[in-house]
Structure formats: structure tokens, C-alpha cells
Design a protein around this motif. Structure first.
Motif, PDB file in Angstrom:
ATOM      1  N   PHE A   1      -7.009  -6.662   5.973  1.00 58.65           N
ATOM      2  CA  PHE A   1      -5.662  -6.494   6.211  1.00 58.65           C
ATOM      3  C   PHE A   1      -4.818  -6.607   4.821  1.00 58.65           C
ATOM      4  O   PHE A   1      -4.030  -5.768   4.953  1.00 58.65           O
TER       5      PHE A   1
ATOM      6  N   ARG B   1      -1.506  -7.505  -4.141  1.00 58.96           N
ATOM      7  CA  ARG B   1      -0.356  -8.404  -3.530  1.00 58.96           C
ATOM      8  C   ARG B   1       0.170  -9.418  -4.517  1.00 58.96           C
ATOM      9  O   ARG B   1      -0.923 -10.264  -4.842  1.00 58.96           O
TER      10      ARG B   1
ATOM     11  N   ILE C   1       3.694  -5.332  -2.873  1.00 58.10           N
ATOM     12  CA  ILE C   1       2.539  -4.621  -2.261  1.00 58.10           C
ATOM     13  C   ILE C   1       2.494  -3.507  -3.064  1.00 58.10           C
ATOM     14  O   ILE C   1       3.258  -2.814  -2.865  1.00 58.10           O
TER      15      ILE C   1
ATOM     16  N   GLN D   1      -3.662   0.396   7.041  1.00 56.71           N
ATOM     17  CA  GLN D   1      -3.740  -0.794   7.449  1.00 56.71           C
ATOM     18  C   GLN D   1      -3.793  -0.942   9.066  1.00 56.71           C
ATOM     19  O   GLN D   1      -3.751   0.132   9.558  1.00 56.71           O
TER      20      GLN D   1
ATOM     21  N   HIS E   1       0.240  -3.504  13.368  1.00 56.10           N
ATOM     22  CA  HIS E   1       0.431  -5.188  13.814  1.00 56.10           C
ATOM     23  C   HIS E   1       2.033  -5.165  13.830  1.00 56.10           C
ATOM     24  O   HIS E   1       2.695  -4.299  13.396  1.00 56.10           O
TER      25      HIS E   1
ATOM     26  N   THR F   1       4.955   3.314   4.708  1.00 50.86           N
ATOM     27  CA  THR F   1       4.623   2.422   5.774  1.00 50.86           C
ATOM     28  C   THR F   1       4.906   3.186   7.114  1.00 50.86           C
ATOM     29  O   THR F   1       5.793   4.156   7.094  1.00 50.86           O
TER      30      THR F   1
ATOM     31  N   HIS G   1       4.049  -1.418  13.101  1.00 55.61           N
ATOM     32  CA  HIS G   1       3.738  -0.965  11.718  1.00 55.61           C
ATOM     33  C   HIS G   1       2.577  -1.188  11.038  1.00 55.61           C
ATOM     34  O   HIS G   1       1.812  -1.961  11.464  1.00 55.61           O
TER      35      HIS G   1
ATOM     36  N   GLY H   1       0.926  -0.545   6.587  1.00 58.61           N
ATOM     37  CA  GLY H   1       0.843   0.055   5.509  1.00 58.61           C
ATOM     38  C   GLY H   1      -0.073   1.600   5.591  1.00 58.61           C
ATOM     39  O   GLY H   1      -0.902   1.457   6.195  1.00 58.61           O
TER      40      GLY H   1
ATOM     41  N   ARG I   1       1.690   2.912  -4.915  1.00 58.69           N
ATOM     42  CA  ARG I   1       2.991   2.843  -4.329  1.00 58.69           C
ATOM     43  C   ARG I   1       3.349   1.508  -4.208  1.00 58.69           C
ATOM     44  O   ARG I   1       2.749   0.557  -3.746  1.00 58.69           O
TER      45      ARG I   1
HETATM   46  O1  LIG Z   1       2.993  -2.136   2.719  1.00 57.13           O
HETATM   47  C1  LIG Z   1       3.395  -1.625   3.870  1.00 57.13           C
HETATM   48  O2  LIG Z   1       3.956  -0.601   3.725  1.00 57.13           O
HETATM   49  C2  LIG Z   1       3.511  -2.528   4.865  1.00 57.13           C
HETATM   50  C3  LIG Z   1       2.517  -3.961   4.670  1.00 57.13           C
HETATM   51  C4  LIG Z   1       2.423  -4.653   5.815  1.00 57.13           C
HETATM   52  O3  LIG Z   1       2.962  -4.352   6.831  1.00 57.13           O
HETATM   53  C5  LIG Z   1       1.734  -6.071   5.716  1.00 57.13           C
HETATM   54  O4  LIG Z   1       1.035  -6.157   4.693  1.00 57.13           O
HETATM   55  O5  LIG Z   1       1.900  -6.818   6.850  1.00 57.13           O
END
Ligand SMILES: O=C(O)CCC(=O)C(=O)O
Length: 292
Positions: A53, A60, A100, A109, A112, A145, A212, A214, A223
């Protein structure tokens, strides 16, 4: 930062209708370079994700709001606060504040929603509102995203097993593996996913009920994004700012940010400290009922 008196009627309407709104030209070039400069010491590939995840090729920086005034200002940005006012109850809280950085080679990812861990049957109003600021341009190649417009209105059966598909298990480097496709959701969303491509400085704002993830970074450069999320004042925050940010630092923050962190009350008394408002601890007064 966006200027002028925010008129968020249209943006709130888009969020209500589609689950999200994308706002270009939100951050100035000056702000973005200050953000990059402030984050540089924290982005040295020392804290890559520990599970699928977080992303094993993703860095991060948590509790971002505690890292400096520019992040405090972003947390209480007036246009974002106006959108929070439209969807959340007074005294809403910051629930997540992070940078991020998705590095080249990262896989996508799991899809979620950000308020999935509040186990309240859907369809329902969102418990939270999320923002993702593009510090680098978001492209289909570098991990923009990926979003599913309209998914905020989906029911539990439509999102069946979504939480189970998220892999939080922590593994050592030797066991790292690409994030597998999520069979419980892939079929349902086929043809509905779009890449939220946007120029640097844009922000996407979406409901906690919105699907959505990542994206994969197939480019040769990282990025970078920032994400602040806000939740109802009665919901438990993802990040515990009362413990992650020293009280001395919080004392120097604005009353608005202090409140967002949790030095606030959901009336009549959720969040009290031995019967008094938590703000009293910042004023140095104590509660008058300290433990010996
Ligand atoms: O980095 C992103 O574009 C989305 C990341 C995300 O949704 C998350 O880590 O909960």
C-alpha cells in the motif's frame, strides 16, 4: 496559494456530482520551489514504503504539517477550508498530511477509498475529504493518481472486498514483489478509470468515498505530490498529531491549524482533557487536574 475570496460553489457541485474536482494553477512556482527545498532533506530514499500500500518504490513523509510554516499554511488554505466547510461538520480535523514521492519502477497501488476504514454502510456521505497537490506534473507515465469518476456513490456490494484487496503486510526487501492486479475490482472498473493528469501546481480534491490509487511510474523521474486529508470532527484521525508534533511547535501555529490537529472539541465535549478544552494546554494553563 490561490488568491482572492474563494467561490467554491461550482467546485463543491462537481465534487457532489462526480466525487472530485481538479483545480489547476493552485500553487505558485515560488511555493512549489519552497516546498521542494523544504522536503529535500526528507526525500533521500531512506524511508521507502514497507508494504504494497505504501509502495516499495514510494517515499512518504508523514505529519507534513509539522515540518514548517508553508505546510501549516497549506493545511488551512482558505479555498480548501471552504470545500471542507461544504462537506464536513464544524471543527473538522486534519487526518493525514504527507508528501508522496513515487519513484520510477513503482507499480500501481490497489484501488481504495480514503474513508474505507470507517465501517459505515455505503452509499453514504463521506467521512473525509482528500487533496492531492501535484508538485511535479502528473502524467500517465509517471504515476498520476488514477480515479474512477462517480464511484463515490457506489454501494458496498459494488465495492465488495475493496479493503481486503489492500495489502498492508510488511515485508523485507527480499520478499518485495510487484503489486498484483486486484481481481475483485479490476472487472468492475474497466473502462471507467482515468488518469488525473495535471500540470504542476494543480490540486485534485475528492470525497473519502471516492475510488482512486497512485499510478505506476513508468518514467525515468520521480513524481512528487502532497496530500492533506480532513475528516469529520467525530472520527478518529489516521495520524496522531498530538503525539507526532511537539507541543512547543504547535504553540507557535495558528489557532486554525491547532484546531485541525486536534486541539479542539466536537461539541459538547468530545476531545476534552480532564474536563477542559485542549487549547488550555497550549496556553500553558494546564487543566488544573494534573496527575501527581
Ligand atoms: O499518490 C497518489 O497519487 C495517491 C496515493 C494514495 O491514494 C494513498 O496513498 O492513499
Amino acid at each position: 496559494m490561490s488568491t482572492g475570496k474563494p467561490d467554491v460553489g461550482k467546485e463543491a457541485a462537481a465534487i457532489r456530482d462526480q466525487g472530485y474536482v481538479l483545480i489547476p494553477d493552485f500553487l505558485s512556482p515560488g511555493q512549489m520551489s519552497s516546498i521542494r527545498e523544504a522536503l529535500a532533506p526528507h526525500l533521500r530514499r531512506e524511508h521507502l514504503g514497507r508494504n504494497n500500500f505504501e509502495g516499495h518504490e514510494t517515499e512518504r513523509v508523514y505529519s507534513l504539517v509539522g515540518l514548517g510554516k508553508l505546510f501549516e499554511d497549506l493545511a488551512e488554505e482558505p479555498r480548501i477550508m471552504a470545500l471542507c466547510d461544504a462537506f464536513l461538520e464544524p471543527n473538522y480535523l486534519l487526518t493525514a498530511s504527507q508528501a508522496i514521492c513515487i519513484h520510477p519502477g513503482e507499480s500501481p497501488q490497489a484501488f481504495h477509498t480514503d474513508d474505507a476504514f470507517y465501517r459505515i454502510p455505503r452509499p453514504r456521505p463521506a467521512v473525509s475529504l482528500s487533496t492531492i497537490y501535484a508538485i511535479d506534473p502528473f502524467t500517465a507515465e509517471n504515476g498520476a493518481t488514477q480515479i474512477v469518476p462517480g464511484s463515490h456513490a457506489w454501494s458496498d456490494p459494488e465495492l465488495e472486498n475493496i479493503l481486503k484487496a489492500i495489502d498492508f503486510e510488511t515485508r523485507g526487501p527480499e520478499e518485495r514483489r510487484p503489486r498484483p492486479p486486484d481481481p475483485t475490482i479490476e472487472g468492475k472498473i474497466e473502462g471507467k478509470v482515468i488518469d488525473a493528469t495535471m500540470p504542476a501546481g494543480s490540486v485534485i480534491v475528492f470525497l473519502g468515498t471516492f475510488l482512486h490509487r497512485g499510478g505506476a511510474n513508468r518514467s525515468t523521474a520521480p513524481r512528487l505530490a502532497l496530500s492533506n486529508q480532513y475528516c469529520q470532527p467525530w472520527a478518529r484521525q489516521q495520524e496522531n498529531y498530538l503525539m507526532s508534533i511537539p507541543r512547543e511547535r504547535v504553540r507557535r501555529m495558528s489557532p486554525g491549524v491547532q484546531s485541525l490537529l486536534g486541539y479542539s472539541i466536537h461539541p459538547p465535549f468530545m476531545g476534552h482533557v480532564k474536563g477542559v478544552h485542549p487549547r488550555r494546554l497550549l496556553e500553558g494553563g494546564g487543566t488544573g487536574r494534573e496527575m501527581k
